[in-house]
Structure formats: structure tokens, C-alpha cells
Design a protein around this motif. Structure first.
Motif, PDB file in Angstrom:
ATOM      1  N   ASP A 177       0.838  -1.205   0.000  1.00  0.00           N
ATOM      2  CA  ASP A 177       0.000   0.000   0.000  1.00  0.00           C
ATOM      3  C   ASP A 177       0.871   1.251   0.000  1.00  0.00           C
ATOM      4  OD1 ASP A 177       0.107  -1.631   2.557  1.00  0.00           O
ATOM      5  OD2 ASP A 177      -0.109   0.375   3.414  1.00  0.00           O
ATOM      6  N   GLY A 178       2.019   1.194   0.648  1.00  0.00           N
ATOM      7  CA  GLY A 178       2.938   2.337   0.615  1.00  0.00           C
ATOM      8  C   GLY A 178       3.465   2.515  -0.791  1.00  0.00           C
ATOM      9  N   ASP A 179       3.923   1.443  -1.360  1.00  0.00           N
ATOM     10  CA  ASP A 179       4.490   1.463  -2.708  1.00  0.00           C
ATOM     11  C   ASP A 179       3.449   1.915  -3.752  1.00  0.00           C
ATOM     12  OD1 ASP A 179       6.918   0.298  -4.338  1.00  0.00           O
ATOM     13  OD2 ASP A 179       5.123  -0.453  -5.349  1.00  0.00           O
ATOM     14  N   GLY A 180       2.233   1.378  -3.644  1.00  0.00           N
ATOM     15  CA  GLY A 180       1.240   1.605  -4.697  1.00  0.00           C
ATOM     16  C   GLY A 180       0.388   2.837  -4.521  1.00  0.00           C
ATOM     17  N   PHE A 181       0.112   3.236  -3.262  1.00  0.00           N
ATOM     18  CA  PHE A 181      -0.837   4.339  -3.072  1.00  0.00           C
ATOM     19  C   PHE A 181      -0.167   5.606  -2.557  1.00  0.00           C
ATOM     20  CE2 PHE A 181      -3.551   0.478  -1.855  1.00  0.00           C
ATOM     21  CZ  PHE A 181      -3.858   0.207  -3.184  1.00  0.00           C
ATOM     22  N   SER A 182       1.099   5.479  -2.103  1.00  0.00           N
ATOM     23  CA  SER A 182       1.785   6.654  -1.593  1.00  0.00           C
ATOM     24  C   SER A 182       2.731   7.139  -2.683  1.00  0.00           C
ATOM     25  CB  SER A 182       2.526   6.252  -0.312  1.00  0.00           C
ATOM     26  OG  SER A 182       2.928   7.373   0.410  1.00  0.00           O
ATOM     27  N   ILE A 183       3.976   6.649  -2.651  1.00  0.00           N
ATOM     28  CA  ILE A 183       4.951   7.117  -3.639  1.00  0.00           C
ATOM     29  C   ILE A 183       4.545   6.738  -5.073  1.00  0.00           C
ATOM     30  CG2 ILE A 183       6.467   5.084  -3.415  1.00  0.00           C
ATOM     31  CD1 ILE A 183       8.862   7.049  -3.570  1.00  0.00           C
ATOM     32  N   GLY A 184       3.810   5.636  -5.214  1.00  0.00           N
ATOM     33  CA  GLY A 184       3.394   5.202  -6.555  1.00  0.00           C
ATOM     34  C   GLY A 184       1.963   5.550  -6.886  1.00  0.00           C
ATOM     35  N   GLY A 185       1.332   6.416  -6.085  1.00  0.00           N
ATOM     36  CA  GLY A 185      -0.090   6.713  -6.264  1.00  0.00           C
ATOM     37  C   GLY A 185      -0.431   7.252  -7.644  1.00  0.00           C
ATOM     38  N   ASN A 186       0.445   8.085  -8.156  1.00  0.00           N
ATOM     39  CA  ASN A 186       0.179   8.670  -9.468  1.00  0.00           C
ATOM     40  C   ASN A 186       0.181   7.600 -10.556  1.00  0.00           C
ATOM     41  OD1 ASN A 186      -0.455  10.925 -10.894  1.00  0.00           O
ATOM     42  ND2 ASN A 186       1.659  11.612 -11.199  1.00  0.00           N
ATOM     43  N   HIS A 187       1.133   6.670 -10.460  1.00  0.00           N
ATOM     44  CA  HIS A 187       1.177   5.576 -11.444  1.00  0.00           C
ATOM     45  C   HIS A 187      -0.080   4.724 -11.334  1.00  0.00           C
ATOM     46  CE1 HIS A 187       5.130   6.459 -12.895  1.00  0.00           C
ATOM     47  NE2 HIS A 187       5.608   6.478 -11.674  1.00  0.00           N
ATOM     48  N   PHE A 188      -0.561   4.561 -10.093  1.00  0.00           N
ATOM     49  CA  PHE A 188      -1.743   3.720  -9.886  1.00  0.00           C
ATOM     50  C   PHE A 188      -2.957   4.306 -10.610  1.00  0.00           C
ATOM     51  CE2 PHE A 188      -5.500   2.774  -7.095  1.00  0.00           C
ATOM     52  CZ  PHE A 188      -5.661   1.468  -7.522  1.00  0.00           C
ATOM     53  N   ILE A 189      -3.232   5.591 -10.387  1.00  0.00           N
ATOM     54  CA  ILE A 189      -4.455   6.149 -11.002  1.00  0.00           C
ATOM     55  C   ILE A 189      -4.336   6.140 -12.531  1.00  0.00           C
ATOM     56  CG2 ILE A 189      -5.254   7.461  -9.002  1.00  0.00           C
ATOM     57  CD1 ILE A 189      -4.087   9.967 -10.111  1.00  0.00           C
ATOM     58  N   HIS A 190      -3.137   6.392 -13.042  1.00  0.00           N
ATOM     59  CA  HIS A 190      -3.000   6.407 -14.506  1.00  0.00           C
ATOM     60  C   HIS A 190      -3.005   4.997 -15.095  1.00  0.00           C
ATOM     61  CE1 HIS A 190      -2.849  10.671 -15.055  1.00  0.00           C
ATOM     62  NE2 HIS A 190      -2.145  10.746 -13.929  1.00  0.00           N
ATOM     63  N   ALA A 191      -2.553   4.025 -14.338  1.00  0.00           N
ATOM     64  CA  ALA A 191      -2.626   2.634 -14.824  1.00  0.00           C
ATOM     65  C   ALA A 191      -4.091   2.216 -14.922  1.00  0.00           C
ATOM     66  CB  ALA A 191      -1.854   1.704 -13.896  1.00  0.00           C
ATOM     67  N   CYS A 192      -4.899   2.624 -13.942  1.00  0.00           N
ATOM     68  CA  CYS A 192      -6.338   2.315 -13.979  1.00  0.00           C
ATOM     69  C   CYS A 192      -6.967   2.967 -15.207  1.00  0.00           C
ATOM     70  CB  CYS A 192      -7.033   2.827 -12.720  1.00  0.00           C
ATOM     71  SG  CYS A 192      -6.526   1.986 -11.221  1.00  0.00           S
ATOM     72  N   ARG A 193      -6.578   4.207 -15.456  1.00  0.00           N
ATOM     73  CA  ARG A 193      -7.127   4.978 -16.566  1.00  0.00           C
ATOM     74  C   ARG A 193      -6.679   4.407 -17.904  1.00  0.00           C
ATOM     75  NH1 ARG A 193      -5.836   9.961 -19.446  1.00  0.00           N
ATOM     76  NH2 ARG A 193      -3.661   9.921 -18.766  1.00  0.00           N
ATOM     77  N   ARG A 194      -5.410   4.003 -17.965  1.00  0.00           N
ATOM     78  CA  ARG A 194      -4.836   3.574 -19.255  1.00  0.00           C
ATOM     79  C   ARG A 194      -5.356   2.210 -19.682  1.00  0.00           C
ATOM     80  NH1 ARG A 194       0.105   4.627 -17.937  1.00  0.00           N
ATOM     81  NH2 ARG A 194       0.004   6.775 -18.637  1.00  0.00           N
ATOM     82  N   ASN A 195      -5.574   1.321 -18.723  1.00  0.00           N
ATOM     83  CA  ASN A 195      -6.166   0.009 -19.021  1.00  0.00           C
ATOM     84  C   ASN A 195      -5.313  -0.860 -19.938  1.00  0.00           C
ATOM     85  OD1 ASN A 195      -8.100  -2.014 -18.908  1.00  0.00           O
ATOM     86  ND2 ASN A 195      -9.329  -1.164 -20.579  1.00  0.00           N
TER      87      ASN A 195
END
Ligand SMILES: Cc1ncc(C[n+]2csc(CCOP(=O)(O)OP(=O)(O)O)c2C)c(N)n1
Ligand code: SF4
Lengths: 278, 173
Positions: free
Chosen positions: A97-115
Motif C-alpha cells: 500500500d505504501g508502494d502503490g498508493f503513496s509514492i506510486g499513487g500517481n502511477h496507480f491512477i494512470h494505470a487504472c485509466r490507461r487500461n
């Protein structure tokens, strides 16, 4: 004629032994991944596990496939690039959760968007385990076990499923480290889904959050088919307690990159690259 | 056991028994390894012993199954009373500082769960061979539980160990 040998879950484990604490939920995710791989009869040589940094992100070393232990929060960026360059591979990204939603949060939302057609497993223990127990974006507001946040972080935690939905993820499920068999089934379904599949796993950190053993009593299984309507799913994800497991939402849409019959102009690309040369 | 004298029920029972023992063995192995890594050596040694016991039982079941064609089930297709196979140590019950007594308590719970499972299978079955085999397995698990209870009585009393992490968090400036 040689007969294909059917591999068992243990055959997908590498020789490297995990150094996680006994009882760490991440063991369960490792078991679920190898069970899913065996269930799908996945070819090890065509599978890549990509991670960031954290206890959870050590996982690729423990699987006998290709793996990439990346930079903190960047597993998703690497995994998407790999899948787009090599669409023939099965690509799974994973981390905490630290990796994916904190420092990597921006990558997470764009990965969801990019599909992009790949799977992301977030192993959520509501804490930074590797750096010894600091609050993360999913830590409860009043969790006062860390000396860094003696009165609790005092910030509302993220709701990863709601965040994924709002960002455009077409497939959202939740697993629990106390049920690796259900998790294995979800991983198999996630891999089979033709697009970005987000599996949120409640994975206990027995060392820094021993109270998470209570999760066993509160997890429930989602009944009925997955929601296929974002409006309905939004209501559920904003108000649920976060302990509902199973496939929660599935509304497929075309994955990225788009298919085009327009040929790529190699000369134009070469010209563009040349224009940047100094 | 050959295919000619195997009912579908017995084949299903044997598939479940193999998975139960295999899961128990793998989890004990995993625990022995991680306890050793965390320098809890008495508990690591105990889990190693339990893994060897489960392996022994696994071989017995495999021998009994012989060339029987068993249903090819995926991990999530087995039908267990709870989330995991009955003899598999649950992650919630673990801690790297657990005492040998606590480890034995955990193993005792596993043996009893396996006994209940086999007994339940026997009770629900109409197939004579399945009933006899499941009853035998249940009795064996009962024997393992009794042996563990003897070991626990012989163990010197230990105070429960502290579960809270007292190693300060890393606080970089
Ligand atoms: C760029 C960078 N910043 C900070 C760190 C320190 N760091 C290592 S792991 C980690 C957090 C790990 O937490 P999580 O991703 O939730 O995984 P867990 O260990 O809980 O499984 C942090 C902040 C780092 N390695 N690199
Ligand atoms: S510190 Fe927590 S997350 Fe890290 S290995 Fe130990 S139990 Fe797992």
C-alpha cells in the motif's frame, strides 16, 4: 511424442526462501499466485512479475518466472511498458500500500485509466512494513502504534477500490490473506480478464499491526455477480467497510494501446527523434 | 488401489486427502524455514518435525491411491469446511516469538480439524470403502493429537511471550 508435464503450485516457487516474518500475509499472496499459475497451467518463461520496494515487493524473487524488483512506487510504470512492448507476455505487477498508493499513487491512477492488459496486486497491510511500521495512505486515522504518529495519522485513509473505480479500472476484486484459495481463483480470473485488473489484497502485517488478526472475523464474501455499473459500484465502494472479498466490479472496455490499421510512418518517427539530437 | 474398484466418491476423498496432507506439509515447511530465519530454533525444529509427519502421511495416502485416476481439481475447487484445508496452520495464529507450547497448541488444533474432517466425510458417505478409509484416517489423526497432548504435558510451563514489537521504528531525518 512428449507429454506436457502438469506443474503443481510448488513447482512455481523459486529456490529463494522468503525472509518475511512468520505469519506475514504476503506468504499467502505468494501461495495464491503460484496456485493460480498452476491452475492456469501458465508457462513460466512467458510470465513476468514486476514490483517496487517493500516487504511485499520482494515477492518476484520467490517465484520461478521472470521478475523485476524495481524502484519504490514504479512497479506499475515498468510493468505497463513491458506489456506494451511485449504483449505476448503475462505481466503481473505487485507491491504494498505504501508502494502503490503513496509514492506510486500517481502511477496507480494512470494505470487504472490507461487500461493496459495486465494484473496489479496491491498487498495492503495498512502500514510501511519494511521500514518498520510507519503510517501509510490506508492506515486508519486513529492508529497510534507508531512513534511517528503517536496520536494516529489523523488523515482519512484511501479507499483503494473507490480510487481505482474513479480512475477507470474496469476490473476490481478484493482478496484476504486468510483465504489464499479464493485469492488464487481471483488471480486466475484477473489474468484472464482482457484489460487492467486490480486485485486489492488485505494482507496482514503480523509484526507491526498484530491487531490485523481480527480481520478474519470481519471479512465477508461478496454475494452474487460482480457489479457491472460504475454508478452502483461507486455507492458500494464509498460506503463499504473494505472487508468484502471476491470479484466486486467488472465492466470491460477496450484496453490500451488502441488497435489501429493506420501504418506507423517510420520516417516521421526517425525525423522526430533526430530533431531532439544536440 | 486400481480404477476398477474405485468409486467416484472414494476418488474424490483420496484427492482431498492428498491435498490436505500436501498443504499441511508445505505450510509446516514454510513455517520451519521462516522461524529458523527469525532464530526461533525450538519452534523451527518442531515445525520441521510436523512437516516430516505430514510428508509421511502424504506418502501413505499416495500409496493407497496407487494408479487410481483422481479428479484434477484446482486449488480453489476443493471443498473444505473453512477457507483452507483442515490441517493447514492458519497465518493468524503465528508470530515469530511464539513459544514451543503455542506452536504445539497450533499443531494440536490442526490435527483435531483433520480428524473432524475425516470423521465428517465418513459420516456423510454411503460408500463402504470410503467410510472405512476415512474412519481409519480420522483415527490416525486422533492418535497424532493424543501424542501432541502428551508432549505438551511434558513441556515445562512457559510464560506467554510478549507479542508487541519493541524494536524502535527507523526514523530518518
Ligand atoms: C525512493 C524511496 N523512498 C523511500 C524508501 C523507503 N521505503 C522502503 S520500503 C517503504 C515502504 C514499504 O511499505 P509498503 O509498500 O506498504 O510495503 P510493505 O513493506 O508493508 O509490504 C519505504 C518508504 C525507498 N526505498 N525508496
Ligand atoms: S514487517 Fe510486516 S509486512 Fe514485513 S515481513 Fe514482517 S509481517 Fe510482513
Amino acid at each position: 511424442m512428449t507429454e506436457a508435464i502438469k506443474l503443481k503450485a510448488k513447482d512455481y516457487k523459486s529456490e529463494v526462501k522468503p525472509i518475511w516474518c512468520p505469519g506475514c500475509g504476503h506468504f499467502s499472496v505468494l501461495n495464491a499466485i503460484t496456485k493460480a499459475m498452476a491452475g492456469l497451467g501458465i508457462n513460466k518463461d512467458n510470465t513476468v512479475l514486476v514490483s517496487g520496494i517493500g516487504c511485499s515487493s520482494r515477492l518476484p524473487a520467490y517465484v520461478d518466472s521472470y521478475g523485476f524488483h524495481g524502484v519504490h512506487g514504479r512497479g506499475l510504470a515498468i510493468a505497463q511498458g513491458l506489456k506494451v512492448a511485449r504483449p505476448d507476455l503475462t505481466v503481473l505487477a505487485l507491491g504494498g500500500d505504501g508502494d502503490g498508493f503513496s509514492i506510486g499513487g500517481n502511477h496507480f491512477i494512470h494505470a487504472c485509466r490507461r487500461n493496459v492488459n495486465m494484473t496489479y496486486i496491491a498487498m495492503d497491510n495498512e502500514v510501511y512494513g519494511m521500514t518498520k511500521g510507519q503510517a501509510s495512505p490506508t492506515t486508519p486515522m486513529d492508529w497510534d502504534h507508531s512513534k511517528l504518529t503517536p496520536h494516529g495519522p489523523g488523515v482519512r485513509p484511501f479507499k483503494p477500490a473507490a480510487l481505482a473505480l474513479a480512475s477507470g479500472a474496469p476490473w476490481i476484486a478484493r482478496g484476504y490473506s486468510g483465504n489464499p484459495n479464493q485469492m488464487a481463483k481471483l488471480i486466475a480470473e484477473a489474468v484472464a480478464h482482457p484489460g487492467f485488473s486490480f486485485l486489492h489484497v488485505m494482507s496482514q502485517c503480523i509484526t507491526f499491526c498484530p491487531e490485523q488478526t481480527d480481520w478474519k472475523a470481519i471479512v465477508t464474501e461478496h454475494e452474487g455477480p460482480a457489479l457491472a455499473n460504475a454508478d452502483e459500484a461507486a455507492k458500494v465502494f464509498l460506503h463499504e467497510d473494505g472487508f468484502q472479498t471476491g470479484l466486486l466490479y467488472c465492466e470491460p472496455r477496450p484496453s490500451w494501446p488502441p488497435v489501429s490499421d493506420k501504418p506507423v510512418d517510420g520516417n516521421a518517427l526517425a525525423g522526430l527523434a533526430a530533431s531532439f539530437r544536440v | 488401489m486400481s480404477n476398477t474398484d474405485t468409486t467416484a466418491e472414494l476418488a474424490n476423498f483420496l484427492a482431498h486427502s492428498l491435498e490436505l496432507e500436501s498443504e499441511a506439509r508445505q505450510r509446516y515447511d514454510e513455517l520451519a524455514e521462516s522461524m529458523a530465519g527469525h532464530r526461533n530454533l525450538p519452534v523451527a525444529e518442531f515445525f520441521r518435525r510436523m512437516a516430516a509427519e505430514a510428508e509421511h502421511h502424504l506418502q501413505e495416502v499416495a500409496e493407497l491411491a496407487g494408479d487410481t485416476i483422481l479428479p484434477d481439481l484446482k486449488a480453489w475447487e476443493f471443498d473444505w469446511p473453512e477457507a483452507e484445508a483442515p490441517e493447514t496452520s492458519s497465518y493468524e495464529a503465528l508470530h515469530y516469538r511464539m513459544s514451543l507450547f503455542e506452536a504445539m497448541q497450533l499443531a494440536l488444533g490442526n490435527e483435531r480439524a483433520a480428524e473432524r474432517y475425516y470423521r465428517g466425510f465418513a459420516d456423510a458417505s454411503d460408500d463402504a470403502t470410503t467410510v472405512a478409509t476415512a474412519t481409519r484416517f480420522a483415527d490416525e489423526e486422533l492418535g497424532h493429537a493424543a501424542e501432541l497432548e502428551r508432549m505438551m504435558t511434558a513441556l515445562p510451563q512457559q510464560a506467554a511471550q510478549l507479542r508487541e514489537e519493541d524494536d524502535d521504528p527507523h526514523m530518518p531525518e
